[in-house]
Design a protein around this motif. Structure first.
Motif, PDB file in Angstrom:
ATOM      1  N   LEU A  40      34.557  32.210 -38.559  1.00 32.35           N
ATOM      2  CA  LEU A  40      35.188  31.647 -39.969  1.00 32.35           C
ATOM      3  C   LEU A  40      35.701  32.018 -40.373  1.00 32.35           C
ATOM      4  O   LEU A  40      35.729  33.029 -40.686  1.00 32.35           O
ATOM      5  N   SER A  43      36.937  29.559 -46.342  1.00 33.56           N
ATOM      6  CA  SER A  43      36.150  29.239 -47.390  1.00 33.56           C
ATOM      7  C   SER A  43      35.871  28.819 -48.275  1.00 33.56           C
ATOM      8  O   SER A  43      37.411  29.615 -48.927  1.00 33.56           O
ATOM      9  N   LEU A  59      34.001  24.788 -44.839  1.00 41.66           N
ATOM     10  CA  LEU A  59      34.183  25.927 -44.080  1.00 41.66           C
ATOM     11  C   LEU A  59      34.988  25.400 -43.198  1.00 41.66           C
ATOM     12  O   LEU A  59      35.045  24.375 -42.470  1.00 41.66           O
ATOM     13  N   THR A  60      36.549  26.572 -42.839  1.00 42.14           N
ATOM     14  CA  THR A  60      37.344  26.480 -41.709  1.00 42.14           C
ATOM     15  C   THR A  60      36.942  27.126 -40.737  1.00 42.14           C
ATOM     16  O   THR A  60      36.739  28.567 -40.749  1.00 42.14           O
ATOM     17  N   TYR A  61      37.341  27.245 -39.266  1.00 40.92           N
ATOM     18  CA  TYR A  61      36.860  27.777 -38.261  1.00 40.92           C
ATOM     19  C   TYR A  61      38.162  28.431 -37.767  1.00 40.92           C
ATOM     20  O   TYR A  61      39.177  27.705 -37.598  1.00 40.92           O
ATOM     21  N   LYS A  91      37.210  21.808 -39.110  1.00 40.59           N
ATOM     22  CA  LYS A  91      36.338  21.957 -40.558  1.00 40.59           C
ATOM     23  C   LYS A  91      35.713  20.952 -40.806  1.00 40.59           C
ATOM     24  O   LYS A  91      35.349  20.472 -40.651  1.00 40.59           O
ATOM     25  N   TRP A 110      25.176  28.415 -42.985  1.00 41.20           N
ATOM     26  CA  TRP A 110      26.015  27.830 -41.380  1.00 41.20           C
ATOM     27  C   TRP A 110      25.857  27.793 -40.209  1.00 41.20           C
ATOM     28  O   TRP A 110      25.566  28.869 -39.962  1.00 41.20           O
TER      29      TRP A 110
END
Length: 195
Positions: A40, A43, A59-61, A91, A110
Motif C-alpha cells: 500500500l 490512501s 487505496l493505491t498500491y 487503485k 483491506w
C-alpha cells in the motif's frame, strides 16, 4: 578384477557426487532474493488523519492488483462500507455507506491479490472530524445485509515476507542430488555387469 580396476569405479562415483554437490551449491548461492509483493503506497483518507466524512475509501498500491476486499468498521465493530470494492490497475475504491458520524475513529481493513498471485492484507485508522464533503450529501446507501464475516480470515492475512521462490530452489537442489544418486546407481550396475 584387480585392485586398480576396483578403485576406478569408486573414484568415478566420488566425482559424480562431488559434481552434483557443486551444482547444488551454485544453485543455492545464486538463488535470487524473494520477490517483493505489492504494498500500500497511499490512501484517502490517509493513515492516522482527521478528515471530514468521506464518501469513499481510495487505496493505491505499488503494482496492479485484483480481487480487492475492503471493510470499514467503527470502534464498536459496525461496518460502514457499501457494495463491493472496485479495482482499476493499482487503485481500489470502496464506497462508504451514509455519512460517518463526527468524532469517531474508523478502521480500514483491506485484502488484495498481487500481480504474482500472492494475497496481501493490512489495515489502518483515521478519525472523522469537521464538516461533510459535498458528496456526503447524496442519498444514504443501504447497509450491506449479506452474512459475510466482519474480519478477514486468518488464512488471508499475509505478513509480506517469504516467497515460493525459496521452495523452487530447494526443489531444484533436491532434483540435482536425486539425479546424482541415480547416476551412481547406474554406474555401479554397469560396472557390476562388466565384472
Amino acid at each position: 578384477m584387480n585392485r586398480a580396476e576396483g578403485r576406478a569405479p569408486g573414484r568415478a562415483v566420488r566425482r559424480v557426487v562431488a559434481g552434483a554437490l557443486a551444482v547444488g551449491t551454485v544453485l543455492a548461492v545464486s538463488a535470487p532474493p524473494a520477490s517483493a509483493h505489492t504494498a500500500l503506497t497511499g490512501s484517502d483518507p490517509k493513515k492516522n488523519s482527521s478528515v471530514a466524512p468521506p464518501s469513499q475509501i481510495v487505496l493505491t498500491y505499488s503494482e496492479n492488483i485484483r480481487l480487492p476486499r475492503v471493510i470499514l468498521t467503527d470502534a464498536s465493530g459496525k461496518e460502514h462500507q457499501a457494495g463491493t470494492a472496485k479495482a482499476v490497475d493499482n487503485k481500489v475504491t470502496q464506497a462508504v455507506s451514509g455519512v460517518l458520524p463526527f468524532g469517531n475513529q474508523y478502521t480500514v481493513s483491506w485484502r488484495v491479490v498481487s500481480a504474482d498471485g500472492h494475497p496481501v492484507s493490512g489495515s489502518y485508522r483515521f478519525t472523522v472530524d469537521g464538516t461533510p464533503k459535498a458528496e456526503a450529501s447524496q442519498p444514504v446507501m443501504p447497509m450491506r445485509t449479506t452474512k459475510t464475516p466482519t474480519t478477514l480470515p486468518q488464512s488471508a492475512v499475509d505478513s509480506n515476507d517469504g516467497s515460493s521462490s525459496g521452495w523452487l530452489w530447494i526443489g531444484l537442489i533436491a532434483l540435482v542430488v536425486a539425479a546424482a544418486g541415480g547416476a551412481v546407481a547406474w554406474f555401479r550396475r554397469s560396472s557390476a555387469s562388466k565384472g
